[in-house]
Design a protein around this motif. Structure first.
Motif, mmCIF file in Angstrom:
data_model
loop_
_atom_site.group_PDB
_atom_site.id
_atom_site.type_symbol
_atom_site.label_atom_id
_atom_site.label_comp_id
_atom_site.label_asym_id
_atom_site.label_seq_id
_atom_site.Cartn_x
_atom_site.Cartn_y
_atom_site.Cartn_z
ATOM 1 N N TRP A 242 35.982 29.997 37.672
ATOM 2 C CA TRP A 242 36.034 31.396 37.266
ATOM 3 C C TRP A 242 37.467 31.944 37.382
ATOM 4 C CZ3 TRP A 242 31.992 29.659 40.519
ATOM 5 C CH2 TRP A 242 30.695 29.687 39.927
ATOM 6 N N ALA A 244 40.104 35.618 37.022
ATOM 7 C CA ALA A 244 40.249 37.083 36.883
ATOM 8 C C ALA A 244 41.740 37.384 36.906
ATOM 9 C CB ALA A 244 39.530 37.801 38.019
ATOM 10 N N MET A 258 35.270 39.724 39.946
ATOM 11 C CA MET A 258 34.863 38.792 38.890
ATOM 12 C C MET A 258 33.372 38.490 38.996
ATOM 13 S SD MET A 258 36.064 34.985 40.257
ATOM 14 C CE MET A 258 37.728 35.095 39.784
#
Ligand code: GCU
Length: 598
Positions: A242, A244, A258
């Protein structure tokens, strides 16, 4: 702190320290180790610091001077002085320093080639108890507190070529100190942990926190940039796959949120997730972080929403060894924690002070939850404002350093502090300080009790705590082990209780009838009687018997048995198991198969 920043902080569960926080995760940066052989001068009269009028001298040992000519008088010379190893306490390195309490000077000469546009920080992971530091004759500052890191920016003082760092370490005990003059552990003095030189960009990420967000399926983070280009600088966060991005505000702070659902950290499956934070297009800082949630619900402690029983043991930061001393490396941390795992633990109480950072990272890796603690121990000077500030700064430093360690589930603000109004105000102040920095962990302390056979955990400090802690020594300081059959415990508050100490001494290898103190059978008998007594406590949700390993203490002189060691360990100082080890291990094996319930 300005209004906008305080608004941002409302949403964060781990808050940046308002003062300039220490560099987070120094091991993940460009560091040069200054560990190794340092020259030393033992200086009980502080001759290297005060002149004969007892004023600070401008020509003290911090200058690391050499005579300019044959006529010049200089009565010290580090180059021709003895040496000691750093990290390491002096007491266990030299027999003549075993009991030494006073000033000892350290000097390290080292080569450097500082680069334009970079910044440099000299970092000490700990020095017990008070340190004053000079670099190339310039006094950098000082630090008080034996178990928390400190650092100085040395950009512009660090030279190309030979540099000289000099440190005055003074381990004398003082009434107003934290801890105060009486402790049941050896007052190991010195540069007891790593010394490093950290190189950073001109603008860099000084501090950060990455935790599960308040909303399910989110991860929240903040990063605090330091440097001339901080405001508006882009910052990226990677948590596993992930990502951000954000931009730092005018204070250098960036808050990132996030949608992410990383695998959870548990003792059974201690998942550590790769996290990278980068600012302004640099390669970034890498960390390994476990994501988990710890909370209480009534008398239960919930880990990731499930009730858990904390099967623990207490540890001092002392290696398995002939001589004791302070732990000097992660291998020694690992040896102790491996014994705790062998015992069947999912929890360790790192008594009675912040242990080294590697111990926490090893606990992360091995799946051991941690009770971390500041040395607010016994009879602290409760009315002394400077003492409170000292304790608070040690607590803040511990939280600031370890806020990203999944293993830490409990911050403890103290141990066996005697009841009183001034003490309650002092301790409540520490609880408030911890809560203001970190709302993601539980807060506890080893409290006082009342009563003899029908005992009640009714210490008023319990009101502000999430978890009640209690040390009790039925069978050792308090009657014979079979007294446990007549003792019951209740708590004035509907909160989880951890028995944070119980046990007794045994000299490893000494055997005899269980009714005779100091032999292994007596210690095993204590555990055999304690465990059924504790099982009857309805809000018991954990225990950390005292203690994994025998440890040095000047309070324990009994010849042929103690000889300067506290013998309550389940293993000897050489790591040899005593009978009680198997008693507790058997109990924990059974406990691991049950889930706590009222
Ligand atoms: C106390 C204290 C420990 C000490 C132990 C003992 O409870 O918290 O630091 O070592 O008892 O007496 O052995």
């Amino acid at each position: 702190m300005n209004a906008r920043l305080s608004l941002i902080l409302l949403f964060l569960s781990v808050i940046p320290l308002s003062a300039s926080p220490l560099i987070q995760n120094p091991g993940g940066r460009d560091v040069t180790s200054l560990n190794g052989t340092w020259k030393i001068i033992v200086d009980p009269y502080e001759t290297g610091y005060f002149d004969y009028r007892h004023q600070e001298s401008a020509w003290g040992y911090g200058q690391d001077a050499k005579p300019k000519n044959k006529q010049e008088l200089l009565e010290y010379d580090f180059d021709r002085s003895p040496s000691l190893q750093v990290p390491g306490d002096w007491n266990s390195q030299r027999e003549d320093l075993k009991y030494y309490e006073g000033t000892l000077w350290y000097r390290k000469a080292f080569e450097a080639t500082p680069k334009a546009g970079k910044r440099y920080f000299l970092r000490f992971d700990a020095a017990n108890y008070e340190a004053k530091v000079w670099l190339n004759g310039a006094k950098l500052g000082d630090h008080r507190g034996g178990f928390t890191p400190f650092e100085f920016e040395v950009s512009g003082i660090l030279k190309t070529g030979r540099n000289s760092v000099v440190v005055k370490v003074d381990n004398r005990r003082h009434e107003e100190a934290v801890p105060t003059v009486n402790t049941d552990w050896w007052n190991y003095g010195g540069l007891t942990r790593d010394v490093t030189l950290i190189e950073t960009e001109a603008t860099f990420i000084r501090d950060y926190a990455v935790t599960l967000g308040k909303d399910a399926g989110t991860v929240e983070a903040w990063a605090l940039l330091d440097g001339p280009a901080a405001s508006g600088m882009p910052v990226s966060l990677k948590v596993d796959g992930w990502r951000a991005e954000g931009r730092a505000d005018q204070t250098g702070l960036v808050r990132l949120l996030m949608n992410a659902d990383p695998a959870r950290w548990t003792p059974e499956d201690p998942r550590l997730i790769d996290v990278t934070l980068a600012a302004g297009g640099t390669s970034g800082i890498h960390d390994r972080i476990g994501f988990r949630k710890i909370e209480t619900k009534g008398v239960d402690i919930l880990l990731n929403g499930k009730p858990v029983f904390l099967r623990g043991i207490c540890l001092h930061e002392e290696p398995i060894s002939e001589k004791g001393g302070r732990i000097q490396n992660a291998v020694q941390d690992r040896e102790l924690l491996a014994l705790a795992k062998d015992l069947g633990c999912n929890f360790v109480r790192l008594a009675h002070y912040p242990h080294n950072e590697a111990m926490l990272r090893e606990a992360d890796r091995l799946g051991l939850m941690v009770w971390a603690e500041v040395p607010v121990y016994w009879t602290i000077q409760w009315e002394n404002a400077a003492t409170f500030e000292n304790a608070k700064s040690q607590l803040e430093a511990m939280i600031q350093r370890d806020k990203n360690r999944a293993s830490v589930v409990i911050w403890s603000v103290g141990n066996e502090t005697p009841r009183g109004d001034a003490r309650l105000k002092f301790m409540n102040g520490l609880v408030d300080a911890a809560r203001s920095l970190d709302t993601t962990r539980l807060i506890s302390a080893a409290l006082e009790q009342s009563g003899d056979l029908e005992r009640r955990v009714d210490d008023p400090l319990g009101h502000k705590l999430d978890v009640l802690g209690l040390n009790e020594y039925v069978g050792w300081y308090d009657g014979a082990p079979d007294k446990c059959r007549r003792v019951s415990y209740s708590s004035a508050l509907e909160k989880p209780l951890i028995i944070s100490e119980f046990g007794g001494d045994a000299k490893q290898g000494l055997h005899g009838p269980k009714e005779e103190r100091w032999n292994e059978e007596y210690q095993a008998w204590i555990y055999e009687e304690q465990l059924p007594m504790l099982d009857k406590i309805s809000n018991l949700r954990g225990m950390t018997p005292w203690i994994l390993k025998d440890f040095r203490s000047p309070r324990r002189p009994l010849p042929g048995i103690q000889d300067g060691w506290n013998r309550k360990g389940l293993v000897s100082n050489l790591g040899k198991k005593k009978k009680a080890f198997a008693v507790l291990k058997k109990y924990y094996e059974a406990k691991a198969k049950t889930t706590p319930s009222r």
